[in-house]
Design a protein around this motif. Structure first.
Motif, short mmCIF file in Angstrom:
data_model
loop_
_atom_site.label_atom_id
_atom_site.label_comp_id
_atom_site.label_asym_id
_atom_site.label_seq_id
_atom_site.Cartn_x
_atom_site.Cartn_y
_atom_site.Cartn_z
N VAL A 77 0.86 -1.19 0.00
CA VAL A 77 0.00 0.00 0.00
C VAL A 77 0.90 1.24 0.00
CG1 VAL A 77 -1.90 -1.18 1.17
CG2 VAL A 77 -0.24 0.10 2.52
N PRO A 78 0.45 2.32 -0.65
CA PRO A 78 1.30 3.51 -0.78
C PRO A 78 1.49 4.30 0.51
CG PRO A 78 -0.82 3.88 -1.83
CD PRO A 78 -0.80 2.44 -1.40
N ASP A 79 0.59 4.16 1.48
CA ASP A 79 0.65 4.97 2.70
C ASP A 79 0.41 4.10 3.95
OD1 ASP A 79 -1.94 4.47 1.98
OD2 ASP A 79 -2.60 6.55 2.10
N PRO A 80 1.36 3.24 4.28
CA PRO A 80 1.16 2.35 5.43
C PRO A 80 1.00 3.11 6.75
CG PRO A 80 3.45 2.30 4.74
CD PRO A 80 2.69 3.07 3.70
N ASP A 81 1.65 4.26 6.88
CA ASP A 81 1.52 5.03 8.12
C ASP A 81 0.07 5.45 8.36
OD1 ASP A 81 2.72 8.30 7.01
OD2 ASP A 81 1.86 6.67 5.85
N ARG A 82 -0.65 5.83 7.31
CA ARG A 82 -2.05 6.20 7.45
C ARG A 82 -2.88 5.00 7.90
NH1 ARG A 82 -6.59 5.77 4.60
NH2 ARG A 82 -5.57 5.04 2.70
N GLU A 83 -2.62 3.84 7.31
CA GLU A 83 -3.37 2.63 7.66
C GLU A 83 -3.16 2.25 9.12
OE1 GLU A 83 -5.60 1.25 5.86
OE2 GLU A 83 -5.17 2.15 3.91
N TRP A 84 -1.91 2.31 9.59
CA TRP A 84 -1.64 1.99 10.99
C TRP A 84 -2.25 3.04 11.92
CZ3 TRP A 84 -0.25 -2.61 12.49
CH2 TRP A 84 0.55 -3.41 11.68
N ARG A 85 -2.08 4.31 11.57
CA ARG A 85 -2.57 5.40 12.43
C ARG A 85 -4.08 5.33 12.62
NH1 ARG A 85 -1.23 9.27 9.56
NH2 ARG A 85 0.88 9.60 10.27
N THR A 86 -4.82 5.07 11.55
CA THR A 86 -6.28 5.06 11.65
C THR A 86 -6.79 3.89 12.49
OG1 THR A 86 -6.56 3.83 9.59
CG2 THR A 86 -6.62 6.24 9.44
N ARG A 87 -5.99 2.86 12.63
CA ARG A 87 -6.40 1.68 13.39
C ARG A 87 -5.92 1.70 14.84
NH1 ARG A 87 -6.35 0.27 8.23
NH2 ARG A 87 -7.65 -1.44 7.52
N ALA A 88 -4.97 2.55 15.17
CA ALA A 88 -4.32 2.53 16.49
C ALA A 88 -5.00 3.47 17.48
CB ALA A 88 -2.85 2.91 16.35
N ALA A 89 -5.29 2.96 18.65
CA ALA A 89 -5.77 3.80 19.75
C ALA A 89 -4.61 4.59 20.36
CB ALA A 89 -6.44 2.93 20.82
N LYS A 90 -3.41 4.03 20.29
CA LYS A 90 -2.20 4.68 20.79
C LYS A 90 -1.14 4.68 19.69
CE LYS A 90 -2.87 3.11 25.54
NZ LYS A 90 -2.30 2.29 26.62
N PRO A 91 -1.33 5.50 18.66
CA PRO A 91 -0.39 5.49 17.53
C PRO A 91 1.04 5.87 17.92
CG PRO A 91 -1.91 7.35 17.37
CD PRO A 91 -2.39 6.50 18.49
N GLU A 92 1.19 6.56 19.04
CA GLU A 92 2.55 6.94 19.47
C GLU A 92 3.41 5.71 19.75
OE1 GLU A 92 -0.16 6.99 23.06
OE2 GLU A 92 -0.29 7.76 21.02
N LEU A 93 2.81 4.59 20.12
CA LEU A 93 3.58 3.36 20.33
C LEU A 93 4.17 2.85 19.01
CD1 LEU A 93 1.47 1.34 22.93
CD2 LEU A 93 3.60 2.60 23.29
N LEU A 94 3.55 3.27 17.91
CA LEU A 94 4.03 2.89 16.57
C LEU A 94 4.89 4.01 15.96
CD1 LEU A 94 0.70 1.39 15.19
CD2 LEU A 94 2.55 0.22 16.42
N GLY A 95 5.25 4.99 16.78
CA GLY A 95 6.07 6.10 16.31
C GLY A 95 5.30 7.09 15.45
N LEU A 96 3.97 7.10 15.58
CA LEU A 96 3.11 7.99 14.78
C LEU A 96 2.42 9.00 15.66
CD1 LEU A 96 1.51 5.21 12.60
CD2 LEU A 96 3.10 6.96 11.78
N MET A 97 2.21 10.19 15.13
CA MET A 97 1.43 11.19 15.84
C MET A 97 -0.04 10.80 15.76
SD MET A 97 2.94 14.90 15.17
CE MET A 97 4.20 15.03 13.94
N PRO A 98 -0.79 11.06 16.82
CA PRO A 98 -2.24 10.73 16.79
C PRO A 98 -2.99 11.51 15.74
CG PRO A 98 -1.53 11.35 19.02
CD PRO A 98 -0.38 11.58 18.10
#
Length: 147
Positions: free
Chosen positions: A126-147
């Motif tokens: 997928v072209p934007d994996p960060d978006r896919e992970w972020r939209t599914r995460a309740a705590k995206p910061e654990l994945l190194g992403l901003m909420p």
């Protein structure tokens, strides 16, 4: 850039089991990858992502490259803390780095992956994996992403 460092990386503690050691009495190399995979799965779950839902939506995490750097041996009965830190570059891939530390703090190994999210229908990343992970995460910061 979508990277937001977490002050302390996610970590799980594991014990080296006797059946995981090789004839030299240290942890068999394949288990370093399995320990990293275990830590990454635990991190994803702690972030609130359902892997079952991800798969049901037709997406599967994949490792495209894995590198192990050995520093000190791990032996049967040793306890090891395995960290999980995510790095995002804005492309189709991202990095996940793991440090394996013995209970005394000594770095035993580093495992790093170049990973992506595979569209299970098209068999393409997928072209934007960060978006896919972020939209599914309740705590995206654990994945190194901003909420």
């Amino acid at each position: 850039m979508t990277h937001s460092p977490v002050t302390e990386p996610f970590s799980v503690r594991l014990e080296v089991r006797i059946y995981e050691i090789d004839p030299q009495l240290h942890l068999n190399g394949g288990f370093y990858i399995q320990y990293a995979d275990h830590a990454r799965f635990a991190c994803v779950r702690a972030a609130g992502v359902s892997v079952e839902d991800l798969l049901a939506d037709g997406l599967g995490p994949v490792n495209l490259e894995s590198v192990i750097k050995y520093h000190r041996e791990l032996r049967g009965g040793d306890e090891v803390d395995v960290t999980c830190e995510w790095e995002w570059s804005g492309g189709k891939t991202y990095r996940v780095r793991h440090l394996l530390r013995r209970a005394d703090g000594t770095v035993a190994a580093e495992v790093s992956h170049v990973s992506g999210l595979l569209d299970l229908k098209t068999r393409r990343l997928v072209p934007d994996p960060d978006r896919e992970w972020r939209t599914r995460a309740a705590k995206p910061e654990l994945l190194g992403l901003m909420p």
